[in-house]
Design an enzyme around this catalytic site. Structure first.
Site, PDB file in Angstrom:
ATOM      1  N   ASP A  48       0.822  -1.224   0.000  1.00 29.77           N
ATOM      2  CA  ASP A  48       0.000   0.000   0.000  1.00 29.77           C
ATOM      3  C   ASP A  48       0.851   1.267   0.000  1.00 29.77           C
ATOM      4  O   ASP A  48       0.652   2.159  -0.823  1.00 29.77           O
ATOM      5  CB  ASP A  48      -0.907   0.049   1.244  1.00 29.77           C
ATOM      6  CG  ASP A  48      -2.047  -0.962   1.160  1.00 29.77           C
ATOM      7  OD1 ASP A  48      -2.415  -1.350   0.033  1.00 29.77           O
ATOM      8  OD2 ASP A  48      -2.565  -1.345   2.224  1.00 29.77           O
TER       9      ASP A  48
ATOM     10  N   ARG B  76       0.490   4.183  16.800  1.00 27.08           N
ATOM     11  CA  ARG B  76       0.049   5.232  15.859  1.00 27.08           C
ATOM     12  C   ARG B  76       0.378   6.651  16.312  1.00 27.08           C
ATOM     13  O   ARG B  76       0.887   7.431  15.504  1.00 27.08           O
ATOM     14  CB  ARG B  76      -1.452   5.109  15.566  1.00 27.08           C
ATOM     15  CG  ARG B  76      -1.864   3.818  14.879  1.00 27.08           C
ATOM     16  CD  ARG B  76      -1.027   3.494  13.682  1.00 27.08           C
ATOM     17  NE  ARG B  76      -1.431   2.249  13.059  1.00 27.08           N
ATOM     18  CZ  ARG B  76      -0.679   1.570  12.204  1.00 27.08           C
ATOM     19  NH1 ARG B  76       0.519   2.016  11.866  1.00 27.08           N
ATOM     20  NH2 ARG B  76      -1.102   0.450  11.683  1.00 27.08           N
TER      21      ARG B  76
ATOM     22  N   ASP C  13      -7.184   3.228  12.583  1.00 27.63           N
ATOM     23  CA  ASP C  13      -5.874   3.865  12.459  1.00 27.63           C
ATOM     24  C   ASP C  13      -5.923   5.218  11.749  1.00 27.63           C
ATOM     25  O   ASP C  13      -5.183   6.137  12.101  1.00 27.63           O
ATOM     26  CB  ASP C  13      -4.897   2.916  11.756  1.00 27.63           C
ATOM     27  CG  ASP C  13      -4.487   1.766  12.671  1.00 27.63           C
ATOM     28  OD1 ASP C  13      -4.447   1.990  13.893  1.00 27.63           O
ATOM     29  OD2 ASP C  13      -4.229   0.662  12.168  1.00 27.63           O
TER      30      ASP C  13
ATOM     31  N   SER D 122      -3.805  -9.306   6.833  1.00 22.60           N
ATOM     32  CA  SER D 122      -3.261  -7.960   7.026  1.00 22.60           C
ATOM     33  C   SER D 122      -2.594  -7.966   8.396  1.00 22.60           C
ATOM     34  O   SER D 122      -3.218  -8.299   9.405  1.00 22.60           O
ATOM     35  CB  SER D 122      -4.400  -6.940   6.986  1.00 22.60           C
ATOM     36  OG  SER D 122      -3.999  -5.771   7.658  1.00 22.60           O
TER      37      SER D 122
HETATM   38  N1  ARG Z   1      -7.870  -3.652  15.439  1.00 23.79           N
HETATM   39  C1  ARG Z   1      -6.599  -3.170  15.925  1.00 23.79           C
HETATM   40  C2  ARG Z   1      -6.688  -1.721  16.306  1.00 23.79           C
HETATM   41  O1  ARG Z   1      -7.518  -1.019  15.807  1.00 23.79           O
HETATM   42  C3  ARG Z   1      -5.479  -3.426  14.965  1.00 23.79           C
HETATM   43  C4  ARG Z   1      -5.572  -2.708  13.642  1.00 23.79           C
HETATM   44  C5  ARG Z   1      -4.502  -3.030  12.648  1.00 23.79           C
HETATM   45  N2  ARG Z   1      -4.597  -4.412  12.236  1.00 23.79           N
HETATM   46  C6  ARG Z   1      -4.026  -4.980  11.192  1.00 23.79           C
HETATM   47  N3  ARG Z   1      -4.183  -6.256  11.102  1.00 23.79           N
HETATM   48  N4  ARG Z   1      -3.348  -4.334  10.298  1.00 23.79           N
HETATM   49  O2  ARG Z   1      -5.897  -1.281  17.088  1.00 23.79           O
END
Ligand code: ARG
Length: 423
Positions: free
Chosen positions: A18, A98, A127, A179
């Site tokens: 991505d 993040r 995110d 992912s």
């Molecule tokens: N659901 C989790 C959160 O919002 C992880 C998100 C990212 N997950 C991923 N498989 N890329 O903190």
């Protein structure tokens, strides 16, 4: 000709598909100069040859920042001390990373005189919110681009075709249906077979832990030492935070510890199913809580349980850079003063089994608790205590007897269990 400044965009770059496609796409779409920025949060994959890849993809500059120590000391430890587990179970490796990545991107963007920031988050996740709320707080003057929300690609295949057409170097790995987001505090895994919450998580979804069945038949006992709520050692060896977490990830992963399977409530209103691997986080949250049970005064311990939920929600919902967190941190820091001591655990086939705990600030008083002859508790005093303590309820129930006429018993409608069909 427009006289506005040419675009210069700082892109949060991971080296994955991505964000690689994003660099080229943004530079074409906005005729922009791209500054690629990668933060090392302890992810194992995709951090080699990033500079070369970013430049080949079309970035004019690449910044790589080792954020691991800051991540541990300023993000992970506060969350651990706060007992922050989203919906009671998720230690939030992704959610904690993040705001630090956002802050780092902003710092680079300001240094490089960028006009905009960009991230590779989708339009239905948490995110994007975490990044953009942090951007808005730290650098409201910068524009934000979120190409995954508005570009033309509908699938991974579309992106791969675009990458090939534009000479973007991407790894020709076998199709990975998942992912994955990874850092030192844990790995988040979604998509593929995981999307049906009734499917057991396939073994190949897990990246760094063994299944409990494959874990050693011999349990392993470990001691974890804390000073004022912060882990400082394992088995009487002082370790800095980063080493300590890495050590526990290795030990825990070997014993199948820290696999979490969760249907969670996203901020954007949907439920999603995600699995997590977080051996060190699971061990440390467990041990830290046990030490608090021993050392925190009852009211502090019980009141803190509410703050833990609020603190976890705050992190999950992207409110890291907020006055609320500073206020919570002041409370949490105060509560942690006596949380010094040692917790002994046994790790065995996916289980964390408490063996013991001790602290110079222990509030456990054996003379008060014992049922032997060395008991010093004043049993007689309980009689008067109970009389006064129960007086309000006793008075209330006596008033009911006097004032409320006896009612017929209330019938409760129940569902006929035989008519419920599970498909
Ligand atoms: N659901 C989790 C959160 O919002 C992880 C998100 C990212 N997950 C991923 N498989 N890329 O903190």
């Amino acid at each position: 000709m427009s006289s506005s400044k040419p675009e210069k965009i700082a892109v949060a770059y991971s080296g994955g598909l991505d964000t690689s496609v994003m660099i080229k796409w943004l530079s074409d779409k906005y005729n922009a100069e791209i500054i690629a920025v990668t933060g090392n949060l302890g992810q194992k994959k995709e951090i080699e040859n990033l500079e070369e890849k970013a430049i080949q993809t079309g970035a004019s500059k690449f910044h790589f920042l080792d954020l691991r120590k800051e991540f541990v000391n300023s993000y992970i430890w506060p969350a651990l001390k706060a007992g922050a587990l989203y919906e009671g179970i998720y230690p939030m490796a992704t959610a904690l990373g993040r705001p630090l990545l956002a802050k780092t991107l902003v710092e680079v963007a300001l240094k490089e005189n960028c006009t905009a920031l960009s991230h590779g988050c989708t339009g239905k996740g948490n995110d994007q919110v975490r990044f953009e709320v942090a951007f808005a707080t730290l650098a409201p003057e910068l524009k934000v681009y979120a190409p995954l929300r508005d570009w033309e690609f509908k699938s991974r295949e579309d992106e791969i075709a675009y990458a090939h057409a534009n000479n973007i170097p991407i790894k020709a790995t076998k199709d990975n249906p998942y992912s994955i987001d990874e850092n030192i505090w844990g790995t988040s895994i979604e998509c593929g077979d995981l999307e049906d919450p009734m499917n057991p998580a396939p073994e190949d979804a897990y990246q760094s832990t063994v299944s409990p069945e494959k874990a050693p038949d011999e349990p392993q006992t470990i001691d974890i030492e804390f000073i004022q709520g912060e882990p400082v050692g394992v088995n009487h060896e002082n370790l800095d935070g980063l080493e300590l977490i890495e050590r526990l990830n290795a030990i825990g992963g070997k014993h199948g510890i820290g696999r979490i399977d969760l249907v969670e409530n996203r901020l954007v209103g949907i439920k999603s199913r995600e699995i997590y691997e977080a051996p060190a986080a699971s061990i440390l949250h467990f041990a830290h809580k046990e030490l608090e049970r021993l050392t925190l005064e009852k009211n502090v311990f019980q009141y803190k349980q509410n703050i833990e939920i609020d603190y976890a929600n705050l992190i999950y919902n992207g409110q890291w850079f907020s006055p609320m967190r500073s206020a919570f941190d002041a409370f949490i820091t105060e509560t942690q003063k006596p949380v010094t001591g040692l917790v002994q655990l046994k790790l065995y086939k996916g289980n964390i089994i408490l063996q013991g705990r001790k602290s110079p600030h222990s509030l456990y008083n054996e003379e008060l608790a014992t049922y032997t002859s060395s008991d010093t508790f004043n049993h007689k005093a309980s009689e008067g205590f109970i009389h006064i303590y129960g007086l309000g309820l006793k008075t209330f129930s006596q008033s009911l007897e006097r004032n409320v006429p006896k009612k017929k018993s209330i019938s409760v409608k129940t569902v006929d269990a035989k008519k419920v069909v599970f498909k």
